[in-house]
Design an enzyme around this catalytic site. Sequence first.
Site, PDB file in Angstrom:
ATOM      1  N   ALA A  74       9.374  40.458 -70.562  1.00  0.00           N
ATOM      2  CA  ALA A  74       8.434  41.539 -70.855  1.00  0.00           C
ATOM      3  C   ALA A  74       8.974  42.901 -70.424  1.00  0.00           C
ATOM      4  O   ALA A  74       8.661  43.916 -71.031  1.00  0.00           O
ATOM      5  CB  ALA A  74       7.088  41.271 -70.192  1.00  0.00           C
ATOM      6  N   THR A  75       9.796  42.943 -69.389  1.00  0.00           N
ATOM      7  CA  THR A  75      10.381  44.217 -68.967  1.00  0.00           C
ATOM      8  C   THR A  75      11.203  44.812 -70.108  1.00  0.00           C
ATOM      9  O   THR A  75      11.042  45.987 -70.476  1.00  0.00           O
ATOM     10  CB  THR A  75      11.284  44.023 -67.731  1.00  0.00           C
ATOM     11  OG1 THR A  75      10.495  43.485 -66.670  1.00  0.00           O
ATOM     12  CG2 THR A  75      11.909  45.336 -67.274  1.00  0.00           C
ATOM     13  N   ASN A 154      -1.699  42.516 -63.712  1.00  0.00           N
ATOM     14  CA  ASN A 154      -0.984  41.512 -62.924  1.00  0.00           C
ATOM     15  C   ASN A 154      -1.434  41.459 -61.466  1.00  0.00           C
ATOM     16  O   ASN A 154      -1.161  40.490 -60.776  1.00  0.00           O
ATOM     17  CB  ASN A 154       0.519  41.767 -62.993  1.00  0.00           C
ATOM     18  CG  ASN A 154       0.873  43.212 -62.781  1.00  0.00           C
ATOM     19  OD1 ASN A 154       0.508  44.078 -63.581  1.00  0.00           O
ATOM     20  ND2 ASN A 154       1.553  43.497 -61.689  1.00  0.00           N
ATOM     21  N   GLN A 188       0.666  38.963 -68.976  1.00  0.00           N
ATOM     22  CA  GLN A 188      -0.243  38.102 -68.195  1.00  0.00           C
ATOM     23  C   GLN A 188      -1.261  37.404 -69.099  1.00  0.00           C
ATOM     24  O   GLN A 188      -1.976  36.517 -68.637  1.00  0.00           O
ATOM     25  CB  GLN A 188      -1.005  38.929 -67.149  1.00  0.00           C
ATOM     26  CG  GLN A 188      -0.160  39.484 -66.029  1.00  0.00           C
ATOM     27  CD  GLN A 188       0.280  38.419 -65.028  1.00  0.00           C
ATOM     28  OE1 GLN A 188      -0.225  37.313 -64.990  1.00  0.00           O
ATOM     29  NE2 GLN A 188       1.264  38.762 -64.210  1.00  0.00           N
ATOM     30  N   ALA A 209       7.623  34.386 -71.087  1.00  0.00           N
ATOM     31  CA  ALA A 209       7.372  32.940 -71.002  1.00  0.00           C
ATOM     32  C   ALA A 209       7.010  32.486 -69.593  1.00  0.00           C
ATOM     33  O   ALA A 209       6.240  31.539 -69.413  1.00  0.00           O
ATOM     34  CB  ALA A 209       8.598  32.170 -71.488  1.00  0.00           C
ATOM     35  N   HIS A 210       7.544  33.170 -68.575  1.00  0.00           N
ATOM     36  CA  HIS A 210       7.487  32.575 -67.236  1.00  0.00           C
ATOM     37  C   HIS A 210       6.160  32.737 -66.499  1.00  0.00           C
ATOM     38  O   HIS A 210       5.993  32.229 -65.392  1.00  0.00           O
ATOM     39  CB  HIS A 210       8.670  33.057 -66.376  1.00  0.00           C
ATOM     40  CG  HIS A 210       8.561  34.438 -65.836  1.00  0.00           C
ATOM     41  ND1 HIS A 210       8.143  34.700 -64.555  1.00  0.00           N
ATOM     42  CD2 HIS A 210       8.827  35.635 -66.381  1.00  0.00           C
ATOM     43  CE1 HIS A 210       8.167  36.000 -64.342  1.00  0.00           C
ATOM     44  NE2 HIS A 210       8.578  36.602 -65.444  1.00  0.00           N
ATOM     45  N   THR A 249      23.460  37.181 -78.749  1.00  0.00           N
ATOM     46  CA  THR A 249      23.298  35.792 -79.162  1.00  0.00           C
ATOM     47  C   THR A 249      21.967  35.251 -78.642  1.00  0.00           C
ATOM     48  O   THR A 249      21.648  35.409 -77.467  1.00  0.00           O
ATOM     49  CB  THR A 249      24.456  34.935 -78.610  1.00  0.00           C
ATOM     50  OG1 THR A 249      25.677  35.486 -79.100  1.00  0.00           O
ATOM     51  CG2 THR A 249      24.333  33.480 -79.036  1.00  0.00           C
ATOM     52  N   CYS A 335      -1.721  47.834 -47.071  1.00  0.00           N
ATOM     53  CA  CYS A 335      -1.539  47.358 -45.710  1.00  0.00           C
ATOM     54  C   CYS A 335      -1.788  48.486 -44.734  1.00  0.00           C
ATOM     55  O   CYS A 335      -1.517  49.632 -45.035  1.00  0.00           O
ATOM     56  CB  CYS A 335      -0.091  46.936 -45.518  1.00  0.00           C
ATOM     57  SG  CYS A 335       0.200  45.222 -45.824  1.00  0.00           S
TER      58      CYS A 335
END
Length: 394
Positions: A74-75, A154, A188, A209-210, A249, A335
């Site tokens: 996606a990047t 995300n 997402q 995909a990940h 490729t 934080c």
Amino acid sequence: MSQRPIYFDCHSTTPVDQRVVNAMLPYFTEHFGNPSSKSHIYGWEAEAAVKKARETIAAAINATPEEIIFTSGATEANNLAIKGVAEAYFSKGQHIITIATEHNAVIDPCNYLKTLGFEITFLPVQKDGIINLKDLEKAFRDDTILVSVMAANNEIGVLQPLAEIGAMCREWSSKTEHDIIFHSDSAQAIGKIPLDVQGMNIDLMSLTAHKVYGPKGIGALYVRRRNPRVTLASQLHGGGQERGIRSGTLYTPQIVGFGKAVEIALQTQATENTFITQLRESLWERLSQVEGIHLNGHPTQRLPGNLNVSIEGVDGAALLLGLQPVMAVSSGAACSSASSSPSHVLTALGDSEKLAYASVRFGIGRFNTLEEINRVAEHFISTVQSLRKQAVMV
Ligand SMILES: *Cc1c(COP(=O)(O)O)cnc(C)c1O
């Protein structure tokens, strides 16, 4: 401590489904051909496998196979979409609209374009993380060429109203001399919520995909071919693969895995969403008992597996450290420890008080169980209690 922490970080990445791995394996060894080799069976086999995956992914978003351009993720798809439109539509205008809570893979290409003279409008979001459509209406200009709004966030999982935004882009296009291209980073969202490039009037859509139990290093950009036909300036020149838009490729095993992951997700989406929503609701039911805990983002307009919370009166770094042995989660990086700056997404929610709180993102997925939810909830609550007790003693 032999047991590994429970994985609750599915917005970061997901494990590859075993069925996906099985589908990929023959394409590393037996069917290793280059899909661009037209003169022998090795090439034909690989080409057929790529074709099948392309068809599956296209169907998942109501596109045609020719409109799918494979990328490394996606990047790369976001970079190709944003820089590709900026270059190709430069003569029509140099104004781009996006939103404050985008992933850095959208924000950074936009900021890069700013250095080249483009003007970028970053729309704010409301307290619930969703944009106000009136702000978009006001942001349109005669020289606007691109609107980029993510499908699902995300960090806080919030879903943006893509169909309404798409309709507004079309309406504004009809008032100007040129098309306004609508891009959506849907990394997402694919396989989790319904996506329809026709119904939503989306012209470019980034996928990966990940995040959906497929392999890392493969994604795609949907590029509309009709009404309007989108032109993109290539960002990778070479062998002319993917209609010359993205040379290189094709990575057959990864593409096969991407296709299989999407196929499984579509088959299981309805039942899986019900199950994962139940897990999230039962986690929130437990965690909401903690005093001074807040849910970040819209309570229902969000991804099924996302729970993002802020907790008053505990140190973010200490909390994460305490959680680590039992669960793998992410910090929203809001934080109190001076070293980490608050997340731009939480900052955009405009609740400045909350930025001093610790915040945690839970990403629940396909392979989690109710038993894990219970263990995580118990440990989370006891960790917060013991940190607060320590704070009182100091
Ligand atoms: C993960 C993610 C990306 C980056 O995707 P890669 O395939 O890892 O490059 C971009 N946008 C969003 C919203 C994401 O969640």
